[in-house]
Design an enzyme around this catalytic site. Structure first.
Site, short mmCIF file in Angstrom:
data_model
loop_
_atom_site.label_atom_id
_atom_site.label_comp_id
_atom_site.label_asym_id
_atom_site.label_seq_id
_atom_site.Cartn_x
_atom_site.Cartn_y
_atom_site.Cartn_z
CE LYS A 58 -24.09 -14.47 4.49
NZ LYS A 58 -23.77 -14.95 3.13
NE ARG A 157 -22.37 -17.83 -3.35
CZ ARG A 157 -22.16 -17.01 -2.33
NH1 ARG A 157 -21.30 -17.36 -1.39
NH2 ARG A 157 -22.76 -15.86 -2.24
CE1 TYR A 286 -4.67 -33.17 26.59
CE2 TYR A 286 -5.80 -31.25 25.68
CZ TYR A 286 -5.80 -32.38 26.49
OH TYR A 286 -6.93 -32.71 27.20
CG MET A 334 -13.45 -29.01 23.75
SD MET A 334 -14.25 -30.61 23.94
CE MET A 334 -13.44 -31.57 22.65
#
Length: 405
Positions: A58, A157, A286, A334
């Site tokens: 997955k 769950r 930053y 980023m």
């Protein structure tokens, strides 16, 4: 006066699509499928020949590339695949994979049920209502869908209450178009040194099995163990084990490292895009979360938090270049970050930096990142975005031979 850069050569469409070297222009994920095969063999060594291995692929095989990982594990010894969602299963079917695929997540809408049947996936069933919906939707078809009954023994769950296991099984036995392929549960604390909860869950699972046996003498396939339980105790293996993290070369907990020899598959690499010298007192990135206390030579590398490098690692991580370990400086941005290359002479734009993986005598792992920011290695592996191309080591070998010749 600065002279303009020469016009860059634009790669052809075929180069853009097929050239591995083009994919490695900025940053990329490198995956070693030979290490994956090794890990499958190590895990198979821990389980009996009667116990099947379900490879959990997955989340794009925990960020490693679901199709290539699935193909490799099936060749090496896994016989089942586990996914979380229907699209994940369909992707594998479209790649020509025919092995049984279990959808471990919740499915219940008519569209999902029809897709499961059409693509020959095998759903997890957790509630009587879900089972009834499946049977109703399939009632006007010739499809018979194998289902996997999940019991909640303490994870809180997905899953039916373990105390109601026999009633749940009896209900599904009476429904057309469904057949029971397995009964399973999931452990909440298998990676803990304290086994109290795990043993309580095991006792509940055993009790549920005993009650089911009273109404169904031929017991369906049973599975209970995740990676941690697979490494912990053969008594938890039953008919199949579900292994995720271990396949990818990481241990669910430090105390399990002695159980077998796992090799990480994934390396994260990026290229230097600019090198510059800054003076003492100069802020970096930053917020000026790093200010140089002396003149430094810094390199910018083309990878950032949009690629999956956690911003929380700012000023806390090391990277590798030319077999040396150097520090990252300032806030991770980023698409870029800065590193201190003062100790590495004459670093040039285009050089490769290893963020995760090994170079020389040093290795940086997903565990190192996870420990630095208080998370788990699963989250680190799954966090790398798809704008980072996945490149397998066997794709790189021909390029390296050409470079050496």
């Amino acid at each position: 006066m600065l002279s303009p850069d020469p016009t860059p050569r634009v790669p052809s469409r075929s180069e853009s699509k097929n050239s591995v070297d083009w994919l490695r222009q900025r940053a990329w994920v490198e995956v070693d499928l030979n290490a994956l095969s090794h890990n499958v063999r190590e895990i198979k060594r821990l389980i009996s020949s009667e116990t099947d291995l379900m490879a959990v692929v997955k989340a794009d095989a925990y960020g490693h590339g679901a199709v290539s990982v699935a193909q490799t594990v099936l060749k090496t010894g896994a016989s089942w695949l586990g996914v979380a969602t229907i699209p994940e299963g369909i992707e594998l079917r479209q790649a020509g994979i025919t092995a049984p695929i279990v959808v471990l997540g919740a499915t219940y809408t008519p569209e999902q049920i029809c897709a499961i049947a059409q693509w020959q996936l095998q759903p997890t069933v957790c509630t009587p209502q879900q089972a009834l919906v499946f049977s109703e939707i399939l009632s006007d078809t010739d499809w018979v869908v194998p289902v996997h009954i999940k019991l909640d023994t303490g994870m809180s769950r997905l899953g039916a209450p373990w105390q109601q296991a026999a009633e749940f099984v009896k209900l599904i036995q009476g429904l057309p178009n469904l057949t029971i392929a397995s009964i399973y549960s999931h452990l909440a604390t298998a990676d803990s040194l304290d086994q109290t909860v795990m043993r309580q869950q095991q006792a509940r699972f055993q009790q549920a099995i005993r009650t089911i046996a009273q109404i169904q003498p031929k017991m369906p396939r049973l599975h209970f163990a995740n990676s941690a339980a697979t490494l912990t105790d053969p008594g938890l293996h039953y008919d199949m084990v579900r292994v995720g993290l271990g396949l990818y070369g990481l241990y669910p907990a430090p105390h399990l490292r002695h159980t077998c020899n796992l090799k990480p598959l994934m390396q994260i690499k990026a290229r230097v895009t600019q090198v510059k010298t800054i003076e003492a007192g100069t802020g970096v990135s930053y917020g000026y979360r790093f200010i140089a206390d002396r003149p430094l030579r810094i390199a910018v590398i083309g990878i950032g938090y949009a690629d999956g490098v956690p911003r929380l690692l700012s000023n806390k991580m090391q990277v590798l270049i030319r077999g040396q370990q150097v520090r990252q400086l300032g806030a991770i941005t980023m698409d870029q970050m800065m590193i201190d290359v003062s100790s590495v002479p004459n670093v040039q734009a285009g050089e490769v930096v290893t963020l995760l993986g090994s170079d020389g005598d040093y290795e940086i792992t997903a565990d190192d990142w996870a420990n630095a920011i208080g998370t788990i290695s699963w989250e680190i592996l799954c966090g790398f975005k798809h704008r980072l191309p996945r490149v397998t080591v066997d794709q790189l070998e021909p390029l390296e031979k050409v470079a050496r010749s």
